[in-house]
Motif scaffolding. Structure first.
Motif, PDB file in Angstrom:
ATOM      1  N   SER A  88      38.503  40.127  39.104  1.00  0.00           N
ATOM      2  CA  SER A  88      37.646  39.162  38.937  1.00  0.00           C
ATOM      3  C   SER A  88      37.862  38.337  37.801  1.00  0.00           C
ATOM      4  O   SER A  88      38.424  38.678  37.086  1.00  0.00           O
ATOM      5  CB  SER A  88      35.965  39.430  38.837  1.00  0.00           C
ATOM      6  OG  SER A  88      36.224  40.003  37.770  1.00  0.00           O
ATOM      7  N   ARG A  96      35.326  34.045  39.816  1.00  0.00           N
ATOM      8  CA  ARG A  96      36.150  33.924  41.342  1.00  0.00           C
ATOM      9  C   ARG A  96      37.032  35.240  41.102  1.00  0.00           C
ATOM     10  O   ARG A  96      37.171  36.223  40.277  1.00  0.00           O
ATOM     11  CB  ARG A  96      37.311  33.148  40.845  1.00  0.00           C
ATOM     12  CG  ARG A  96      36.655  31.626  40.281  1.00  0.00           C
ATOM     13  CD  ARG A  96      37.705  30.680  40.176  1.00  0.00           C
ATOM     14  NE  ARG A  96      37.318  29.172  39.499  1.00  0.00           N
ATOM     15  CZ  ARG A  96      38.069  28.198  39.261  1.00  0.00           C
ATOM     16  NH1 ARG A  96      39.207  28.311  39.435  1.00  0.00           N
ATOM     17  NH2 ARG A  96      37.207  27.056  39.090  1.00  0.00           N
ATOM     18  N   MET A  98      39.638  37.678  44.387  1.00  0.00           N
ATOM     19  CA  MET A  98      40.901  37.590  44.952  1.00  0.00           C
ATOM     20  C   MET A  98      41.095  36.544  45.941  1.00  0.00           C
ATOM     21  O   MET A  98      42.376  35.767  45.877  1.00  0.00           O
ATOM     22  CB  MET A  98      41.106  39.018  45.859  1.00  0.00           C
ATOM     23  CG  MET A  98      42.359  39.406  46.259  1.00  0.00           C
ATOM     24  SD  MET A  98      43.524  39.946  44.802  1.00  0.00           S
ATOM     25  CE  MET A  98      45.085  39.891  45.563  1.00  0.00           C
ATOM     26  N   GLU A  99      40.397  35.895  46.680  1.00  0.00           N
ATOM     27  CA  GLU A  99      40.561  34.482  47.259  1.00  0.00           C
ATOM     28  C   GLU A  99      41.187  33.371  46.269  1.00  0.00           C
ATOM     29  O   GLU A  99      41.723  32.757  46.873  1.00  0.00           O
ATOM     30  CB  GLU A  99      39.268  34.275  47.971  1.00  0.00           C
ATOM     31  CG  GLU A  99      38.308  33.646  46.822  1.00  0.00           C
ATOM     32  CD  GLU A  99      37.221  34.735  46.624  1.00  0.00           C
ATOM     33  OE1 GLU A  99      36.636  34.409  45.379  1.00  0.00           O
ATOM     34  OE2 GLU A  99      37.416  35.936  46.741  1.00  0.00           O
ATOM     35  N   TYR A 100      40.694  33.539  45.009  1.00  0.00           N
ATOM     36  CA  TYR A 100      41.231  32.607  44.208  1.00  0.00           C
ATOM     37  C   TYR A 100      42.848  32.791  43.900  1.00  0.00           C
ATOM     38  O   TYR A 100      43.596  31.884  43.964  1.00  0.00           O
ATOM     39  CB  TYR A 100      40.549  32.782  42.762  1.00  0.00           C
ATOM     40  CG  TYR A 100      40.983  31.848  41.669  1.00  0.00           C
ATOM     41  CD1 TYR A 100      40.699  30.352  41.807  1.00  0.00           C
ATOM     42  CD2 TYR A 100      41.443  32.439  40.346  1.00  0.00           C
ATOM     43  CE1 TYR A 100      41.230  29.763  40.501  1.00  0.00           C
ATOM     44  CE2 TYR A 100      41.664  31.698  39.456  1.00  0.00           C
ATOM     45  CZ  TYR A 100      41.699  30.294  39.553  1.00  0.00           C
ATOM     46  OH  TYR A 100      42.234  29.517  38.519  1.00  0.00           O
ATOM     47  N   GLN A 102      44.794  34.497  46.085  1.00  0.00           N
ATOM     48  CA  GLN A 102      45.366  33.849  47.140  1.00  0.00           C
ATOM     49  C   GLN A 102      45.675  32.388  47.185  1.00  0.00           C
ATOM     50  O   GLN A 102      46.695  31.864  47.770  1.00  0.00           O
ATOM     51  CB  GLN A 102      44.635  34.468  48.477  1.00  0.00           C
ATOM     52  CG  GLN A 102      44.974  36.178  48.581  1.00  0.00           C
ATOM     53  CD  GLN A 102      44.064  36.476  49.729  1.00  0.00           C
ATOM     54  OE1 GLN A 102      42.983  36.130  49.860  1.00  0.00           O
ATOM     55  NE2 GLN A 102      44.558  37.492  50.385  1.00  0.00           N
ATOM     56  N   LYS A 103      44.511  31.533  47.033  1.00  0.00           N
ATOM     57  CA  LYS A 103      44.588  30.270  47.269  1.00  0.00           C
ATOM     58  C   LYS A 103      45.542  29.693  46.077  1.00  0.00           C
ATOM     59  O   LYS A 103      46.597  28.809  46.682  1.00  0.00           O
ATOM     60  CB  LYS A 103      43.334  29.526  46.835  1.00  0.00           C
ATOM     61  CG  LYS A 103      43.286  28.175  46.426  1.00  0.00           C
ATOM     62  CD  LYS A 103      42.002  27.807  46.123  1.00  0.00           C
ATOM     63  CE  LYS A 103      41.879  26.166  45.812  1.00  0.00           C
ATOM     64  NZ  LYS A 103      40.836  25.762  45.062  1.00  0.00           N
TER      65      LYS A 103
END
Length: 110
Positions: A88, A96, A98-100, A102-103
């Motif tokens: 995080s 934010r 893990m999706e952050y 990846q983005k």
């Protein structure tokens, strides 16, 4: 200030290896512009749980770090976890995950 927290639970026989690798990452990361500090530890109740923390001046500095080859090594080390690692990023207003990562790692740089 932006903080990153990472929790990895490796197989017990791999804990020392993970800690050693994260120590190397810490020294390289702390030398980067915008990095305030890094910390590494183990959960007091379960020493097999490895906790890694970074503090950065701001989002732009940590975004450069996430896109770096140094951070690729952290992502590789996360794969040692026997359960889904917890990652995080947060400041006083926002968190934010893990999706952050990846983005940022899949986006085309400006």
């Amino acid at each position: 200030m932006i903080s990153m927290n990472l929790k990895i639970v490796p197989q017990p026989r791999r804990t020392a290896e993970l800690i050693h690798a994260l120590r190397i990452q810490m020294s390289r990361t702390e030398a980067q512009p915008g990095c305030i500090q890094c910390q590494l530890g183990q959960d007091e109740r379960n020493p097999n749980v490895v906790l890694y923390h970074e503090d950065w001046d701001g989002w732009s500095e940590i975004e450069k770090h996430i896109r770096s080859e140094r951070f690729s090594r952290i992502l590789e080390l996360m794969e040692l976890s026997t359960v889904t690692p917890e990652l995080s990023f947060f400041d006083i207003n926002e968190t934010r995950g893990m999706e952050y990562v990846q983005k940022l790692r899949t986006a085309t740089p400006d």
